[in-house]
Scaffold this motif. Structure first.
Motif, PDB file in Angstrom:
ATOM      1  N   ARG A 158       0.822  -1.213   0.000  1.00  0.00           N
ATOM      2  CA  ARG A 158       0.000   0.000   0.000  1.00  0.00           C
ATOM      3  C   ARG A 158       0.855   1.262   0.000  1.00  0.00           C
ATOM      4  N   CYS A 159       2.115   1.124   0.410  1.00  0.00           N
ATOM      5  CA  CYS A 159       3.023   2.273   0.422  1.00  0.00           C
ATOM      6  C   CYS A 159       3.857   2.349  -0.854  1.00  0.00           C
ATOM      7  N   GLY A 160       3.629   1.429  -1.775  1.00  0.00           N
ATOM      8  CA  GLY A 160       4.324   1.480  -3.051  1.00  0.00           C
ATOM      9  C   GLY A 160       5.587   0.644  -3.150  1.00  0.00           C
ATOM     10  N   TYR A 161       5.911  -0.125  -2.109  1.00  0.00           N
ATOM     11  CA  TYR A 161       7.134  -0.930  -2.133  1.00  0.00           C
ATOM     12  C   TYR A 161       6.859  -2.298  -2.767  1.00  0.00           C
ATOM     13  N   VAL A 162       6.536  -2.272  -4.042  1.00  0.00           N
ATOM     14  CA  VAL A 162       6.132  -3.488  -4.743  1.00  0.00           C
ATOM     15  C   VAL A 162       7.301  -4.451  -4.908  1.00  0.00           C
ATOM     16  N   GLU A 163       8.463  -3.936  -5.311  1.00  0.00           N
ATOM     17  CA  GLU A 163       9.622  -4.807  -5.519  1.00  0.00           C
ATOM     18  C   GLU A 163      10.045  -5.469  -4.217  1.00  0.00           C
ATOM     19  N   GLU A 164      10.026  -4.700  -3.129  1.00  0.00           N
ATOM     20  CA  GLU A 164      10.414  -5.258  -1.831  1.00  0.00           C
ATOM     21  C   GLU A 164       9.431  -6.340  -1.391  1.00  0.00           C
ATOM     22  N   ALA A 165       8.144  -6.089  -1.613  1.00  0.00           N
ATOM     23  CA  ALA A 165       7.126  -7.072  -1.240  1.00  0.00           C
ATOM     24  C   ALA A 165       7.274  -8.349  -2.059  1.00  0.00           C
ATOM     25  N   ASP A 166       7.568  -8.189  -3.340  1.00  0.00           N
ATOM     26  CA  ASP A 166       7.738  -9.364  -4.192  1.00  0.00           C
ATOM     27  C   ASP A 166       8.981 -10.145  -3.788  1.00  0.00           C
ATOM     28  N   ALA A 167      10.048  -9.444  -3.420  1.00  0.00           N
ATOM     29  CA  ALA A 167      11.269 -10.119  -2.971  1.00  0.00           C
ATOM     30  C   ALA A 167      11.006 -10.898  -1.692  1.00  0.00           C
ATOM     31  N   TRP A 168      10.207 -10.309  -0.801  1.00  0.00           N
ATOM     32  CA  TRP A 168       9.866 -11.021   0.437  1.00  0.00           C
ATOM     33  C   TRP A 168       9.032 -12.259   0.133  1.00  0.00           C
ATOM     34  N   ARG A 169       8.101 -12.145  -0.813  1.00  0.00           N
ATOM     35  CA  ARG A 169       7.282 -13.294  -1.177  1.00  0.00           C
ATOM     36  C   ARG A 169       8.147 -14.417  -1.731  1.00  0.00           C
ATOM     37  N   VAL A 170       9.100 -14.077  -2.588  1.00  0.00           N
ATOM     38  CA  VAL A 170      10.004 -15.086  -3.146  1.00  0.00           C
ATOM     39  C   VAL A 170      10.796 -15.758  -2.032  1.00  0.00           C
ATOM     40  N   TRP A 171      11.291 -14.941  -1.085  1.00  0.00           N
ATOM     41  CA  TRP A 171      12.036 -15.494   0.058  1.00  0.00           C
ATOM     42  C   TRP A 171      11.154 -16.437   0.870  1.00  0.00           C
ATOM     43  N   LEU A 172       9.925 -16.014   1.144  1.00  0.00           N
ATOM     44  CA  LEU A 172       9.007 -16.820   1.946  1.00  0.00           C
ATOM     45  C   LEU A 172       8.709 -18.148   1.266  1.00  0.00           C
ATOM     46  N   LEU A 173       8.404 -18.109  -0.016  1.00  0.00           N
ATOM     47  CA  LEU A 173       8.061 -19.334  -0.732  1.00  0.00           C
ATOM     48  C   LEU A 173       9.243 -20.295  -0.779  1.00  0.00           C
ATOM     49  N   ALA A 193      -1.162 -13.543   4.343  1.00  0.00           N
ATOM     50  CA  ALA A 193      -0.189 -12.611   3.761  1.00  0.00           C
ATOM     51  C   ALA A 193      -0.195 -12.708   2.237  1.00  0.00           C
ATOM     52  N   LEU A 194      -0.213 -13.929   1.719  1.00  0.00           N
ATOM     53  CA  LEU A 194      -0.214 -14.107   0.271  1.00  0.00           C
ATOM     54  C   LEU A 194      -1.562 -13.713  -0.335  1.00  0.00           C
ATOM     55  N   TYR A 195      -2.623 -13.932   0.412  1.00  0.00           N
ATOM     56  CA  TYR A 195      -3.953 -13.509  -0.046  1.00  0.00           C
ATOM     57  C   TYR A 195      -4.020 -11.983  -0.147  1.00  0.00           C
ATOM     58  N   GLN A 196      -3.534 -11.300   0.885  1.00  0.00           N
ATOM     59  CA  GLN A 196      -3.561  -9.837   0.881  1.00  0.00           C
ATOM     60  C   GLN A 196      -2.626  -9.268  -0.189  1.00  0.00           C
ATOM     61  N   ALA A 197      -1.504  -9.949  -0.431  1.00  0.00           N
ATOM     62  CA  ALA A 197      -0.587  -9.499  -1.477  1.00  0.00           C
ATOM     63  C   ALA A 197      -1.277  -9.516  -2.833  1.00  0.00           C
ATOM     64  N   ARG A 198      -2.021 -10.583  -3.082  1.00  0.00           N
ATOM     65  CA  ARG A 198      -2.743 -10.649  -4.355  1.00  0.00           C
ATOM     66  C   ARG A 198      -3.822  -9.575  -4.429  1.00  0.00           C
ATOM     67  N   LYS A 199      -4.505  -9.330  -3.305  1.00  0.00           N
ATOM     68  CA  LYS A 199      -5.550  -8.307  -3.292  1.00  0.00           C
ATOM     69  C   LYS A 199      -4.973  -6.920  -3.578  1.00  0.00           C
ATOM     70  N   GLN A 200      -3.687  -6.746  -3.245  1.00  0.00           N
ATOM     71  CA  GLN A 200      -3.035  -5.458  -3.477  1.00  0.00           C
ATOM     72  C   GLN A 200      -2.386  -5.378  -4.860  1.00  0.00           C
ATOM     73  N   GLY A 201      -2.623  -6.398  -5.684  1.00  0.00           N
ATOM     74  CA  GLY A 201      -2.159  -6.321  -7.062  1.00  0.00           C
ATOM     75  C   GLY A 201      -1.003  -7.215  -7.435  1.00  0.00           C
ATOM     76  N   MET A 202      -0.467  -7.990  -6.481  1.00  0.00           N
ATOM     77  CA  MET A 202       0.628  -8.888  -6.817  1.00  0.00           C
ATOM     78  C   MET A 202       0.061 -10.084  -7.579  1.00  0.00           C
ATOM     79  N   PRO A 203       0.559 -10.375  -8.768  1.00  0.00           N
ATOM     80  CA  PRO A 203      -0.046 -11.428  -9.595  1.00  0.00           C
ATOM     81  C   PRO A 203       0.101 -12.814  -8.971  1.00  0.00           C
ATOM     82  N   PRO A 204      -0.947 -13.640  -9.058  1.00  0.00           N
ATOM     83  CA  PRO A 204      -0.875 -15.009  -8.537  1.00  0.00           C
ATOM     84  C   PRO A 204      -0.080 -15.902  -9.480  1.00  0.00           C
TER      85      PRO A 204
END
Length: 230
Positions: free
Chosen positions: A2-17, A77-88
Motif C-alpha cells: 500500500r506504500c508502493g514498495y512493490v519490488e520489496e514485497a515481491d522479494a519477500w514473497r520469493v524469500w518466503l516461498l 499474507a499471500l492472499y492480501q498481497a494478491r488483493k493489493q495487485g501482486m499477480p498469482p
C-alpha cells in the motif's frame, strides 16, 4: 504494498516461498535471514545483557515449536498481497493447497501459541482463529481466482473451527474469549478476532473481550500480551 514498495514485497514473497518449500508439516515459525532452518539456541553466560537482563541467547529454541497460527499468517499474507495487485502463480497456489490439506488434519492439535510458551502445549484460541483464517482465505481465494480445490471440505473445516472456538474458547459468564480452552486468562492476541473477520466488531462477544482486555491487561496506556505471573 500500500506504500508502493512493490519490488520489496515481491522479494519477500520469493524469500518466503523458498523458505517454506517442502512438506507443510516441516514448516517452521521462523527462519534465518538466508532461509536457514537450523537455529540452535545457545546461552552466552559471560554476557550480562542490557541492564542485567540475563540470560543472553543466540538462536531461538522456538524454531522447533509447533504453532498453528503461522499457517494462517502465511495464507493471509499471500492472499492480501494478491488483493493489493501482486499477480498469482501456480507454484504459490500449489503450496497453499498442500498447507490447507495439512491443516484439515491438524488444526485440532494443541500448540505452543503465538507467544512461544515453553511449557505444555495448549489449545490457544488465537491459534485456532488463525487456522480458521487460513481455511477462510483459501475458500475466498479459490473462488476469486477460479481455482480448483476441495472447496466443500475447506468450508466445512472453517465452519467447524469457528463453532468450536465460540463454544470452547469463550467464557459466557465473563463475556470474553480466553487465552486457551478452559482457561480464564486473557490474551492480547484476541484483539485479532474482528481484524481478521472471525466476528464483526459490534458482536457482543467481541465488545466484551475488548473491555476485559482493557480492564485486565492495559497498564499506563500499554497492553500486556497476557497476565504476568505474580
Amino acid at each position: 504494498l500500500r506504500c508502493g514498495y512493490v519490488e520489496e514485497a515481491d522479494a519477500w514473497r520469493v524469500w518466503l516461498l523458498r523458505a517454506i518449500a517442502g512438506r507443510p508439516e516441516d514448516h517452521q515459525i521462523m527462519y534465518g535471514l538466508a532461509g536457514e532452518r537450523r537455529l540452535p539456541e545457545i546461552t552466552l553466560d559471560w554476557l550480562p545483557g542490557y541492564e542485567g537482563s540475563r540470560p543472553v541467547r543466540t538462536g531461538n529454541e522456538a524454531a522447533g515449536q509447533f504453532q498453528l497460527d503461522v499457517y494462517g499468517q502465511v495464507v493471509n499474507a499471500l492472499y492480501q498481497a494478491r488483493k493489493q495487485g501482486m499477480p498469482p502463480d501456480d507454484y504459490t497456489w500449489s503450496l497453499l493447497v498442500k498447507g490447507a490439506a495439512f491443516l484439515e488434519h491438524n488444526w485440532d492439535r494443541p500448540d505452543q501459541g503465538l507467544w512461544e510458551v515453553r511449557g505444555r502445549r495448549r489449545h490457544f484460541v488465537h491459534s485456532k482463529i488463525m487456522a480458521w483464517l487460513a481455511m477462510d482465505r483459501m475458500t475466498r481465494g479459490a473462488a476469486e481466482l477460479g481455482r480448483t480445490g476441495p472447496f466443500d471440505r475447506w468450508r466445512a473445516v472453517r465452519d467447524r473451527i469457528h463453532a468450536e472456538v465460540c463454544d470452547k474458547g469463550y467464557d459466557p459468564q465473563r463475556n470474553t474469549f480466553t487465552q486457551s480452552y478452559g482457561s480464564r486468562e486473557l490474551d492480547a492476541a484476541l484483539l485479532q478476532i474482528p481484524i481478521v473477520g472471525f466476528l464483526p466488531p459490534d458482536d457482543p462477544r467481541v465488545i466484551g473481550t475488548v473491555e476485559a482486555i482493557e480492564r485486565e491487561l492495559m497498564t499506563d496506556g500499554f497492553v500486556l500480551r497476557y497476565p504476568l505471573a505474580e
